[in-house]
Design an enzyme around this catalytic site. Structure first.
Site, PDB file in Angstrom:
ATOM      1  CB  SER A  64      -0.959  -0.042   1.191  1.00 51.88           C
ATOM      2  OG  SER A  64      -1.917   0.987   1.125  1.00 51.88           O
ATOM      3  CG  ASP A 280      -5.876   0.890  -0.041  1.00 56.65           C
ATOM      4  OD1 ASP A 280      -5.063   1.847   0.010  1.00 56.65           O
ATOM      5  OD2 ASP A 280      -5.755  -0.130   0.665  1.00 56.65           O
ATOM      6  N   PRO A 464      -0.066   2.153  17.812  1.00 55.76           N
ATOM      7  CG  PRO A 464      -0.243  -0.126  18.307  1.00 55.76           C
ATOM      8  CD  PRO A 464      -0.809   1.212  18.665  1.00 55.76           C
ATOM      9  CB  THR A 467       2.770  -1.534   8.131  1.00 52.78           C
ATOM     10  OG1 THR A 467       2.939  -0.119   8.316  1.00 52.78           O
ATOM     11  CG2 THR A 467       1.359  -1.811   7.674  1.00 52.78           C
TER      12      THR A 467
END
Length: 512
Positions: A64, A280, A464, A467
């Site tokens: 992404s 996205d 957090p 990724t």
């Protein structure tokens, strides 16, 4: 299930010793060179999930908005939704299993999930434009084939396009054709039909500049724009021929830094938007006559769409509760506007009510119903689809005759700032209350509460990253100076109490 064959093939995709991963809402993401074993094992898992659900399952290879050197993978469930939470746990267990435990873990998954190993399995695969994605997609295929699954590799797709393919295949084509062409046609036809009245009234064609983050969105939008070119002229920037993926461009960069991407020249009052690397995410923005940058993010996008839907419902005489779902990042001004001005509820059920309404409308309400149906066709795909979000926004602006400045003026955002703090282990941060309160480490939430008290109209929270080993900090206040100062102070508290690494957070500069 030929366990010996699986063990043999797994050895060709060996797991690095000591590597521990966690499957989250973004799937797995990390440096691409560490993902070969994960891809192979997610191919295995996709086959088991397909057998268990008796449905087509998707596997998307992407990271992404992450840097180009990263990559990742996530599975798509039968109706195009995220992987079920119980299977996220299976994914984590399988990815972390040592080679000698692979057979046992696979059998445990089959037993817990009641997988019928005799059931056929079919998987569809997509990938983004990263240089590592093609090889990693082949590792997925290796996992699928060793378990006897069938597959179709779509090659380069946006993440939302793969979700679309999965949904189409599992509804036997009722939702649409499970092809890229089918995706283009479904969204474009809804847009053209919806905007026919606006563009036939003699208004000039709308123009939009799109920053494609040097990602897959450029390839897909370049092919698709011919389907709706009559009413909307789209200029593409950061198309991947020169710059790096997501570097100094893309939705995440624009949102975080609150400034335009590199590679796009902006004139005053031009409407612009940015996708992220797998298309996205989307944000809109413009420069006013004085050269000031204005960001229009998801809050105002949701407000625009929900206000238009509410107008349509009133027009056809239906009194339904309209719902909007917000995250902790929603600007406080947007929440107040939705609650106090629009009287909107915060409900996940609203979309289903609208779908049901569109089917039941009487003939005398056909005009508004047709608009509603076309909005829904775009909005169905719009949950995390930058292209369909773009089309539904452009359609509403055209139908309402709104400029980007008028849209922006619906309400005034509280000044805010988002920062990142590098930590040794992001899992030391645990949150509650929709990620707005930190439970661990001890003392962090108390420190944040004390800092927030220093500023007017302020709030702040930390969470957090899903990724990477960073903690994300969000702060808002009555002025940009106060928001920047609060964000910096909270970042310092995170650095001190949550195991910060590297350079200590510095005060926010204008060049951030």
């Amino acid at each position: 299930m030929d366990l010996d064959s699986i063990t043999k093939h797994s050895a060709l995709h060996a797991k690095p010793s000591g590597l521990i991963l966690q499957y989250g809402t973004a799937g797995f993401r990390m440096k691409a060179e560490h993902l070969d074993h994960v891809m192979f094992r997610m191919g295995l898992l996709a086959v088991l999930r397909s057998k268990q659900t008796k449905s087509t399952i998707g596997v998307m290879v992407t990271a992404s908005h992450n840097p180009e050197e990263d990559n990742g993978v996530k599975l798509v469930d039968p109706l195009g939704e995220m992987l079920a939470p119980s299977w996220e746990e299976h994914a984590t267990c399988l990815a972390n299993a040592e080679e000698q435990n692979m057979q046992k873990v696979l059998m445990n998954i089959c037993e817990k999930a009641a997988v019928d190993l005799q059931q056929a399995a079919f998987i569809v695969i997509g990938r983004d434009t990263r240089s590592s994605s093609e090889k990693l997609a082949q590792s997925v295929i290796d996992g699928i084939t060793v378990l006897g699954g069938q597959f179709h590799d779509y090659g380069l797709l946006t993440t939302p396009q793969l979700h679309y393919m999965v949904y189409c295949r599992n509804t036997n084509g009722q939702y649409g054709k499970a092809t890229v062409e089918g995706y283009y046609q479904k969204l474009s036809q809804a847009f053209v039909e919806l905007t026919k009245q606006a563009f036939c009234s003699g208004d000039e064609s709308q123009s939009l500049k799109v920053d494609c983050a040097n990602g897959i969105g450029a390839l897909q939008l370049r092919e698709m724009r011919g389907y709706f070119s009559q009413g909307l002229s789209v200029q593409l920037f950061n198309v991947g021929t020169e710059g790096k993926l997501n570097h100094l461009c893309g939705a995440d960069f624009v949102k975080s830094h609150q400034k335009p991407p590199q590679g796009m020249e902006m004139k005053s009052n031009e409407r612009c938007c940015s996708f992220d690397g797998d298309a996205d995410r989307i944000v809109y923005y413009y420069r006013d006559a004085d050269g000031h940058f204005h960001l229009i993010d998801g809050d105002k996008i949701a407000t625009l769409i929900s206000s238009f839907l509410k107008e349509l419902l009133l027009e056809i005489g239906e009194n339904l509760n309209l719902g909007v779902v917000q995250t902790a990042y929603a600007n406080g001004s947007s929440t107040r506007y939705l609650e106090e001005v629009m009287k909107v509820l915060f409900s996940k059920a609203a979309e289903m009510k609208i779908k049901q309404l569109a089917k039941e409308l009487e003939d005398k309400k056909r005009k508004a119903a047709k608009m509603l149906a076309n909005i829904i066709d775009l909005f169905n795909q719009a949950a995390g689809d930058a292209i369909s979000d773009m089309l539904v926004i452009e359609a509403i602006l055209a139908l309402k005759g709104l400029t980007v400045q008028q849209w922006d003026a619906l309400y005034t955002d509280l000044p805010n700032r988002q920062l990142k703090v590098k930590v040794a282990d992001r899992q030391v941060i645990c949150t509650t209350d929709a990620e707005r309160q930190a439970v661990t480490p001890p003392g962090l939430q108390e420190a944040i509460n004390d800092l927030v008290k220093k500023y007017k109209l302020s709030r702040a929270f930390v969470r957090p990253s899903g990724t990477e080993d960073v903690v994300r900090v969000y702060a808002e206040a009555d002025s940009q100076e106060s928001a920047d100062s609060l964000a910096h102070e909270v970042s310092c508290a995170v650095y001190q109490l949550a195991g910060g690494v590297g350079e200590k957070p510095q005060p926010v500069s204008e060049d951030i």
